[in-house]
Structure formats: structure tokens, C-alpha cells
Design a protein around this motif. Structure first.
Motif, PDB file in Angstrom:
ATOM      1  N   GLN A 270       0.801  -1.227   0.000  1.00  0.00           N
ATOM      2  CA  GLN A 270       0.000   0.000   0.000  1.00  0.00           C
ATOM      3  C   GLN A 270       0.835   1.278   0.000  1.00  0.00           C
ATOM      4  O   GLN A 270       0.278   2.365   0.099  1.00  0.00           O
ATOM      5  N   SER A 271       2.146   1.156  -0.067  1.00  0.00           N
ATOM      6  CA  SER A 271       3.019   2.328  -0.020  1.00  0.00           C
ATOM      7  C   SER A 271       3.762   2.480  -1.343  1.00  0.00           C
ATOM      8  O   SER A 271       3.917   1.521  -2.090  1.00  0.00           O
ATOM      9  N   GLU A 272       4.239   3.685  -1.580  1.00  0.00           N
ATOM     10  CA  GLU A 272       4.987   3.962  -2.809  1.00  0.00           C
ATOM     11  C   GLU A 272       6.478   3.753  -2.572  1.00  0.00           C
ATOM     12  O   GLU A 272       7.071   4.369  -1.673  1.00  0.00           O
ATOM     13  N   PHE A 273       7.079   2.894  -3.374  1.00  0.00           N
ATOM     14  CA  PHE A 273       8.513   2.637  -3.284  1.00  0.00           C
ATOM     15  C   PHE A 273       9.277   3.839  -3.819  1.00  0.00           C
ATOM     16  O   PHE A 273       8.976   4.349  -4.892  1.00  0.00           O
ATOM     17  N   LEU A 274      10.311   4.287  -3.071  1.00  0.00           N
ATOM     18  CA  LEU A 274      11.097   5.440  -3.486  1.00  0.00           C
ATOM     19  C   LEU A 274      12.557   5.118  -3.790  1.00  0.00           C
ATOM     20  O   LEU A 274      13.136   5.661  -4.724  1.00  0.00           O
ATOM     21  N   HIS A 275      13.162   4.250  -2.971  1.00  0.00           N
ATOM     22  CA  HIS A 275      14.610   4.043  -3.118  1.00  0.00           C
ATOM     23  C   HIS A 275      15.019   2.778  -2.367  1.00  0.00           C
ATOM     24  O   HIS A 275      14.402   2.407  -1.376  1.00  0.00           O
ATOM     25  N   VAL A 276      16.110   2.148  -2.840  1.00  0.00           N
ATOM     26  CA  VAL A 276      16.704   1.021  -2.115  1.00  0.00           C
ATOM     27  C   VAL A 276      18.222   1.100  -2.229  1.00  0.00           C
ATOM     28  O   VAL A 276      18.752   1.563  -3.252  1.00  0.00           O
ATOM     29  N   GLU A 277      18.906   0.720  -1.167  1.00  0.00           N
ATOM     30  CA  GLU A 277      20.354   0.595  -1.203  1.00  0.00           C
ATOM     31  C   GLU A 277      20.744  -0.603  -0.349  1.00  0.00           C
ATOM     32  O   GLU A 277      20.045  -0.964   0.590  1.00  0.00           O
ATOM     33  N   THR A 278      21.871  -1.228  -0.725  1.00  0.00           N
ATOM     34  CA  THR A 278      22.365  -2.395  -0.004  1.00  0.00           C
ATOM     35  C   THR A 278      23.657  -2.030   0.703  1.00  0.00           C
ATOM     36  O   THR A 278      24.582  -1.512   0.079  1.00  0.00           O
ATOM     37  N   ILE A 279      23.684  -2.303   2.006  1.00  0.00           N
ATOM     38  CA  ILE A 279      24.855  -2.009   2.821  1.00  0.00           C
ATOM     39  C   ILE A 279      25.094  -3.194   3.758  1.00  0.00           C
ATOM     40  O   ILE A 279      24.190  -3.569   4.527  1.00  0.00           O
ATOM     41  N   ASP A 280      26.275  -3.778   3.680  1.00  0.00           N
ATOM     42  CA  ASP A 280      26.668  -4.858   4.590  1.00  0.00           C
ATOM     43  C   ASP A 280      25.640  -5.983   4.687  1.00  0.00           C
ATOM     44  O   ASP A 280      25.284  -6.426   5.778  1.00  0.00           O
ATOM     45  N   GLY A 281      25.152  -6.436   3.558  1.00  0.00           N
ATOM     46  CA  GLY A 281      24.228  -7.561   3.542  1.00  0.00           C
ATOM     47  C   GLY A 281      22.792  -7.248   3.907  1.00  0.00           C
ATOM     48  O   GLY A 281      21.971  -8.147   4.063  1.00  0.00           O
ATOM     49  N   LEU A 282      22.472  -5.966   4.019  1.00  0.00           N
ATOM     50  CA  LEU A 282      21.100  -5.551   4.313  1.00  0.00           C
ATOM     51  C   LEU A 282      20.596  -4.611   3.232  1.00  0.00           C
ATOM     52  O   LEU A 282      21.344  -3.769   2.730  1.00  0.00           O
TER      53      LEU A 282
ATOM     54  N   PHE B 108      17.075  -8.590   5.070  1.00  0.00           N
ATOM     55  CA  PHE B 108      18.284  -9.347   4.795  1.00  0.00           C
ATOM     56  C   PHE B 108      18.372  -9.570   3.287  1.00  0.00           C
ATOM     57  O   PHE B 108      17.391  -9.971   2.656  1.00  0.00           O
ATOM     58  N   THR B 109      19.527  -9.322   2.698  1.00  0.00           N
ATOM     59  CA  THR B 109      19.701  -9.413   1.255  1.00  0.00           C
ATOM     60  C   THR B 109      19.448 -10.818   0.727  1.00  0.00           C
ATOM     61  O   THR B 109      18.789 -10.994  -0.290  1.00  0.00           O
ATOM     62  N   ASP B 110      19.936 -11.825   1.425  1.00  0.00           N
ATOM     63  CA  ASP B 110      19.832 -13.184   0.906  1.00  0.00           C
ATOM     64  C   ASP B 110      18.415 -13.760   0.970  1.00  0.00           C
ATOM     65  O   ASP B 110      17.980 -14.447   0.065  1.00  0.00           O
ATOM     66  N   SER B 111      17.668 -13.458   2.009  1.00  0.00           N
ATOM     67  CA  SER B 111      16.331 -14.041   2.165  1.00  0.00           C
ATOM     68  C   SER B 111      15.201 -13.044   1.943  1.00  0.00           C
ATOM     69  O   SER B 111      14.046 -13.440   1.809  1.00  0.00           O
ATOM     70  N   LEU B 112      15.527 -11.757   1.961  1.00  0.00           N
ATOM     71  CA  LEU B 112      14.546 -10.663   1.910  1.00  0.00           C
ATOM     72  C   LEU B 112      13.585 -10.682   3.096  1.00  0.00           C
ATOM     73  O   LEU B 112      12.556 -10.025   3.084  1.00  0.00           O
ATOM     74  N   LYS B 113      13.937 -11.419   4.145  1.00  0.00           N
ATOM     75  CA  LYS B 113      13.154 -11.406   5.376  1.00  0.00           C
ATOM     76  C   LYS B 113      13.320 -10.043   6.042  1.00  0.00           C
ATOM     77  O   LYS B 113      14.421  -9.502   6.109  1.00  0.00           O
ATOM     78  N   VAL B 114      12.222  -9.497   6.534  1.00  0.00           N
ATOM     79  CA  VAL B 114      12.245  -8.172   7.145  1.00  0.00           C
ATOM     80  C   VAL B 114      12.937  -8.239   8.501  1.00  0.00           C
ATOM     81  O   VAL B 114      12.596  -9.058   9.350  1.00  0.00           O
ATOM     82  N   ARG B 115      13.909  -7.382   8.668  1.00  0.00           N
ATOM     83  CA  ARG B 115      14.613  -7.269   9.947  1.00  0.00           C
ATOM     84  C   ARG B 115      13.993  -6.194  10.818  1.00  0.00           C
ATOM     85  O   ARG B 115      13.866  -6.334  12.023  1.00  0.00           O
TER      86      ARG B 115
END
Length: 76
Positions: free
Chosen positions: A21-33, A50-57
Motif C-alpha cells: 500500500q506504499s509507494e517505493f522510493l529508493h533502495v540501497e544495499t549495505i553490509d548484507g542488508l 536481509f539481502t539473501d532471504s529478503l526477510k524483514v529485519r
């Protein structure tokens, strides 16, 4: 939805609001997150996955403060 209402939701409901329900604006990857920035009504949401599983931290909603400063350059 207000920032207060969002913060009162369960983790599962927050994830639904962010990813459906939200508008995506930006993504960046830092240290596996992956740090995703989303806009919802009058506030922003940072979802950390988490980058590998995309599980929400973590999910943090904000409308001011240090997190908004982190993204200001990207939103110009």
C-alpha cells in the motif's frame, strides 16, 4: 493512515502496508542488508531486509528527524 496508526499495527500488518500500500522510493544495499524507503500518506517508512532471504529485519516509520535527513538528497 497516520504515523501513529501505522506504529500501532502488528509487524505483519506493517509489512502489508509497506509492500502493498506504499509507494517505493529508493533502495540501497549495505553490509548484507537492503534499506528500502517508502512513502505512505504523510510519512515515510524504512524497511530493512536481509539481502539473501529478503526477510524483514526492521520497519521504522518517520516524518522528521535523522532518518529523513539520511534520505533528503535522494528525494530532491
Amino acid at each position: 493512515m497516520t504515523l501513529y496508526e501505522f506504529n500501532m499495527l502488528s509487524q505483519k500488518d506493517k509489512e502489508t502496508v509497506v509492500f502493498e500500500q506504499s509507494e517505493f522510493l529508493h533502495v540501497e544495499t549495505i553490509d548484507g542488508l537492503k534499506y528500502g524507503l517508502y512513502a505512505k500518506d504523510t510519512f515515510f517508512i524504512e524497511a530493512v531486509c536481509f539481502t539473501d532471504s529478503l526477510k524483514v529485519r526492521d520497519i521504522t516509520a518517520f516524518d522528521s528527524g535523522e532518518l529523513i535527513n539520511k534520505y533528503l538528497e535522494l528525494l530532491k
